[in-house]
Every structure is written in C-alpha cells, then in structure tokens.
Motif scaffolding. Structure first.
Motif, PDB file in Angstrom:
ATOM      1  N   GLN A   1     -21.327 -10.540   1.087  1.00 30.33           N
ATOM      2  CA  GLN A   1     -20.095  -9.837   1.422  1.00 30.33           C
ATOM      3  C   GLN A   1     -19.742 -10.210   2.858  1.00 30.33           C
ATOM      4  OE1 GLN A   1     -20.163  -5.602   0.809  1.00 30.33           O
ATOM      5  NE2 GLN A   1     -17.975  -5.364   1.240  1.00 30.33           N
ATOM      6  N   ALA A   2     -18.592 -10.842   3.025  1.00 34.67           N
ATOM      7  CA  ALA A   2     -18.259 -11.400   4.341  1.00 34.67           C
ATOM      8  C   ALA A   2     -16.760 -11.380   4.583  1.00 34.67           C
ATOM      9  CB  ALA A   2     -18.775 -12.835   4.447  1.00 34.67           C
ATOM     10  N   ASN A   3     -16.388 -11.148   5.825  1.00 30.33           N
ATOM     11  CA  ASN A   3     -15.014 -11.213   6.294  1.00 30.33           C
ATOM     12  C   ASN A   3     -14.730 -12.649   6.734  1.00 30.33           C
ATOM     13  OD1 ASN A   3     -12.600 -11.042   7.735  1.00 30.33           O
ATOM     14  ND2 ASN A   3     -13.097  -9.050   8.617  1.00 30.33           N
ATOM     15  N   ALA A   4     -13.697 -13.254   6.187  1.00 37.84           N
ATOM     16  CA  ALA A   4     -13.371 -14.645   6.509  1.00 37.84           C
ATOM     17  C   ALA A   4     -13.090 -14.853   7.991  1.00 37.84           C
ATOM     18  CB  ALA A   4     -12.171 -15.111   5.686  1.00 37.84           C
ATOM     19  N   GLU A   5     -12.687 -13.788   8.695  1.00 38.14           N
ATOM     20  CA  GLU A   5     -12.385 -13.910  10.112  1.00 38.14           C
ATOM     21  C   GLU A   5     -13.643 -13.917  10.977  1.00 38.14           C
ATOM     22  OE1 GLU A   5      -9.558 -10.898  11.269  1.00 38.14           O
ATOM     23  OE2 GLU A   5      -8.486 -11.083   9.374  1.00 38.14           O
ATOM     24  N   LYS A   6     -14.773 -13.496  10.404  1.00 35.26           N
ATOM     25  CA  LYS A   6     -16.044 -13.434  11.149  1.00 35.26           C
ATOM     26  C   LYS A   6     -17.170 -13.807  10.196  1.00 35.26           C
ATOM     27  CE  LYS A   6     -14.353  -9.727  14.183  1.00 35.26           C
ATOM     28  NZ  LYS A   6     -14.563  -8.323  14.635  1.00 35.26           N
ATOM     29  N   LEU A   7     -17.291 -15.067   9.894  1.00 35.54           N
ATOM     30  CA  LEU A   7     -18.266 -15.507   8.903  1.00 35.54           C
ATOM     31  C   LEU A   7     -19.688 -15.399   9.458  1.00 35.54           C
ATOM     32  CD1 LEU A   7     -16.373 -18.633   7.517  1.00 35.54           C
ATOM     33  CD2 LEU A   7     -16.702 -16.432   6.369  1.00 35.54           C
ATOM     34  N   PRO A   8     -20.609 -14.861   8.680  1.00 34.95           N
ATOM     35  CA  PRO A   8     -21.987 -14.642   9.157  1.00 34.95           C
ATOM     36  C   PRO A   8     -22.901 -15.847   8.936  1.00 34.95           C
ATOM     37  CG  PRO A   8     -21.744 -13.669   6.998  1.00 34.95           C
ATOM     38  CD  PRO A   8     -20.397 -14.261   7.349  1.00 34.95           C
TER      39      PRO A   8
ATOM     40  N   ALA B   1      -9.761 -19.955  -2.424  1.00 32.11           N
ATOM     41  CA  ALA B   1      -8.737 -20.070  -3.460  1.00 32.11           C
ATOM     42  C   ALA B   1      -8.043 -18.725  -3.656  1.00 32.11           C
ATOM     43  CB  ALA B   1      -9.359 -20.550  -4.772  1.00 32.11           C
ATOM     44  N   PHE B   2      -6.756 -18.694  -3.396  1.00 35.41           N
ATOM     45  CA  PHE B   2      -5.931 -17.503  -3.592  1.00 35.41           C
ATOM     46  C   PHE B   2      -6.468 -16.309  -2.812  1.00 35.41           C
ATOM     47  CE2 PHE B   2      -5.633 -20.062  -7.560  1.00 35.41           C
ATOM     48  CZ  PHE B   2      -4.351 -20.553  -7.336  1.00 35.41           C
ATOM     49  N   GLY B   3      -6.983 -16.606  -1.620  1.00 38.06           N
ATOM     50  CA  GLY B   3      -7.509 -15.539  -0.778  1.00 38.06           C
ATOM     51  C   GLY B   3      -6.923 -15.521   0.622  1.00 38.06           C
ATOM     52  N   LEU B   4      -6.478 -16.664   1.118  1.00 38.75           N
ATOM     53  CA  LEU B   4      -6.049 -16.731   2.511  1.00 38.75           C
ATOM     54  C   LEU B   4      -4.834 -15.852   2.770  1.00 38.75           C
ATOM     55  CD1 LEU B   4      -6.663 -17.994   5.259  1.00 38.75           C
ATOM     56  CD2 LEU B   4      -5.079 -19.839   4.686  1.00 38.75           C
ATOM     57  N   ARG B   5      -3.953 -15.718   1.785  1.00 40.85           N
ATOM     58  CA  ARG B   5      -2.747 -14.921   2.028  1.00 40.85           C
ATOM     59  C   ARG B   5      -3.074 -13.448   2.258  1.00 40.85           C
ATOM     60  NH1 ARG B   5      -2.967 -15.285  -3.495  1.00 40.85           N
ATOM     61  NH2 ARG B   5      -2.471 -13.377  -4.644  1.00 40.85           N
ATOM     62  N   ASN B   6      -4.267 -13.015   1.844  1.00 42.59           N
ATOM     63  CA  ASN B   6      -4.657 -11.621   2.028  1.00 42.59           C
ATOM     64  C   ASN B   6      -5.385 -11.370   3.351  1.00 42.59           C
ATOM     65  OD1 ASN B   6      -3.780 -10.708  -0.639  1.00 42.59           O
ATOM     66  ND2 ASN B   6      -5.456 -11.961  -1.414  1.00 42.59           N
ATOM     67  N   VAL B   7      -5.679 -12.439   4.084  1.00 39.29           N
ATOM     68  CA  VAL B   7      -6.403 -12.321   5.358  1.00 39.29           C
ATOM     69  C   VAL B   7      -5.435 -11.891   6.451  1.00 39.29           C
ATOM     70  CG1 VAL B   7      -7.708 -13.586   7.101  1.00 39.29           C
ATOM     71  CG2 VAL B   7      -8.114 -14.030   4.661  1.00 39.29           C
ATOM     72  N   THR B   8      -5.855 -10.953   7.279  1.00 37.13           N
ATOM     73  CA  THR B   8      -4.978 -10.452   8.342  1.00 37.13           C
ATOM     74  C   THR B   8      -4.688 -11.529   9.378  1.00 37.13           C
ATOM     75  OG1 THR B   8      -5.887  -8.231   8.025  1.00 37.13           O
ATOM     76  CG2 THR B   8      -4.663  -8.635  10.058  1.00 37.13           C
ATOM     77  N   ASP B   9      -5.727 -12.143   9.934  1.00 38.52           N
ATOM     78  CA  ASP B   9      -5.576 -13.173  10.966  1.00 38.52           C
ATOM     79  C   ASP B   9      -5.971 -14.525  10.368  1.00 38.52           C
ATOM     80  OD1 ASP B   9      -5.577 -14.826  13.186  1.00 38.52           O
ATOM     81  OD2 ASP B   9      -6.422 -13.299  14.518  1.00 38.52           O
ATOM     82  N   LYS B  10      -5.006 -15.207   9.801  1.00 45.19           N
ATOM     83  CA  LYS B  10      -5.281 -16.470   9.098  1.00 45.19           C
ATOM     84  C   LYS B  10      -5.779 -17.549  10.055  1.00 45.19           C
ATOM     85  CE  LYS B  10      -1.832 -15.502   5.545  1.00 45.19           C
ATOM     86  NZ  LYS B  10      -1.631 -14.100   5.996  1.00 45.19           N
ATOM     87  N   ASP B  11      -5.237 -17.588  11.269  1.00 42.99           N
ATOM     88  CA  ASP B  11      -5.689 -18.594  12.233  1.00 42.99           C
ATOM     89  C   ASP B  11      -7.158 -18.400  12.580  1.00 42.99           C
ATOM     90  OD1 ASP B  11      -3.261 -20.055  12.574  1.00 42.99           O
ATOM     91  OD2 ASP B  11      -2.473 -18.423  13.804  1.00 42.99           O
ATOM     92  N   ALA B  12      -7.574 -17.147  12.772  1.00 43.02           N
ATOM     93  CA  ALA B  12      -8.982 -16.868  13.067  1.00 43.02           C
ATOM     94  C   ALA B  12      -9.867 -17.279  11.898  1.00 43.02           C
ATOM     95  CB  ALA B  12      -9.175 -15.383  13.383  1.00 43.02           C
TER      96      ALA B  12
END
Length: 249
Positions: A119-126, A138-149
């Motif tokens: 279980q991981a946040n794309a903005e802070k990968l462990p 796949a079909f996940g980036l649009r749901n990320v708050t800070d896409k650049d991060a």
C-alpha cells in the motif's frame, strides 16, 4: 503544492488535503465491481490497451517491475508471467480495498512469487532510488493530487535505462468522436454505475476526472520535466486513451 490551496475533484474544487480521502472513498465503493465495470464501460477494449502497454514495456525475464495504482492486478499478472520467478513485481495501490481485491484475485489464480503487495502513495514511494527496471501506472495518475511529484518519484525509483509507462484516458483527436464520447461518459457511465455498482456518483467523478487530466502534449512535457528522456506517446482508440513512455537517463 501549497497545503492551503484547492485542487480539482472531478469538476469540483476541494482543499488539497481532502482530495486523497475523497478519491479513496470512490475506490472503496467500486473495488468489488471494478473489473466487471471496466469490461462493461469499455466494451472490453481496456484489455487491448493494456496488452499494448505490456508490448511497449520492454520487460524481460528477471526484471523488477513496479505497478503503481495496480488495483485488481491486470498489468501485474502479465508482468509476473514475463519476469518469472527470477524477477520481481510489486503491485502497489494507495487504496486498501483495491489492493485486497487484487491480492485475492492473484492468489485465487495461483500467483505467488514474484509478486509483492504494497500500500503506497505514488507521491511518496517507499522504495530506494534505482530499484526497478520498469514502472507502470494505468488509469491511476489522473486521481493523484500532485501529478508532478508522483512522476518525479517514479523517475527516482527507476534504474538508469529503466522505462516509465503511463496509460491514461486522454483527449480524442476526432471532434465528432469527442462529442459522442462526452455524451457516453456523462449519461451512460453514471447510469451503468447505478445499475451495476449501485453507485452513480463515483462514475460521475470518474468521467469528470478524465476531462480534468492533462492532454497528450501536456503529459509529454510533464514526463520530460520529471527527468525522463526519449519521451513519446501513442494514441489508442483515437486518443480516448494514450500511453506515454519515457526512459531514465
């Protein structure tokens, strides 16, 4: 991104710190019927989009792969078949409900090693830097708050020469198709969600989130800004979906 600023949740504006929870509630609601709805909404074409992504991944036996927002495991399963027991596939998702559905599905289908579940946040990968030969979302980036991060994190955990794959809904190239697609998205999808998943609001959000996602050229620039080279994109189904790829130097 300032923590006291707003961001979009579909067509609505919400405080940045609230978006993750709101997106989480959407996927908690749809997790159990996610696969059935994907087949229904796309008439099964999502499987072709994912096969194309796998074909462009360059993944080979023994590779290490991170599948972000991997959900119910469509890509992870294919990657696991390719890399074999010598490789490593991490199915990561921020949403515990989606991750559990994916894990249960994979175990029921007999998949064990080389799969891991995180279980991981794309903005802070462990994960340490230079960890993976390939990273997909796949079909996940649009749901990320800070896409650049998130893109910067994906680049960080790639090995030099590793490839990023971003499969996401994008902008249809044909104006007539775009109008038909809008009508389908905003009328048919919520109705399907109500009938099949007993949840029209979540599918209304999903349709809106697609329209708020950056177009093909903007996404291309975002990959380059994240530090990737040889960036390109492929329009699928006339741009309803696009696959963006880039290489870490």
């Amino acid at each position: 991104m300032s923590q006291d600023s707003n961001t979009h949740f579909g067509f609505s504006q919400v405080p940045v710190e609230q978006k993750q929870a709101k997106v989480g509630a959407v996927f908690d609601s749809v997790a159990r019927r996610y696969d059935a709805m994907n087949d229904l909404m796309s008439f099964g074409v999502h499987r072709m989009w994912k096969r194309f992504t796998i074909a462009k991944s360059g993944v080979r036996k023994g590779y290490s792969v991170l599948d972000i927002a991997g959900g119910t495991g469509d890509l992870s399963r294919k990657f696991a078949d390719i890399v074999g027991p010598e490789g490593r596939v991490v199915l990561a998702d921020i949403n515990a409900s989606m991750l559990e559905v994916g894990r249960t599905r994979m175990l029921n289908e007999g998949y064990a090693a080389p799969l891991e579940y995180v279980q991981a946040n794309a903005e802070k990968l462990p994960f340490p830097e230079d960890s993976f030969d390939c990273v997909s979302i796949a079909f996940g980036l649009r749901n990320v708050t800070d896409k650049d991060a998130a893109l910067a994190e994906m680049c960080r955990v790639l090995k030099p020469g590793g490839r990023l794959l971003v499969l996401e809904f994008s902008k249809p190239q044909n104006p007539l198709l775009a109008k038909m697609y809008d009508a389908y998205s905003f009328k048919a999808l919520p109705m399907m969600g109500k009938l099949v998943a007993q949840d029209s609001d979540s599918y209304k959000y999903l349709a809106e989130s697609i329209r708020m996602h950056p177009d093909q050229e903007t996404m291309l620039g975002m990959l380059q800004t994240a530090g990737l080279s040889l960036c390109k994109y492929y329009n699928l189904s006339d741009g309803i979906v696009a696959l963006h790829t880039g290489i870490k130097a």
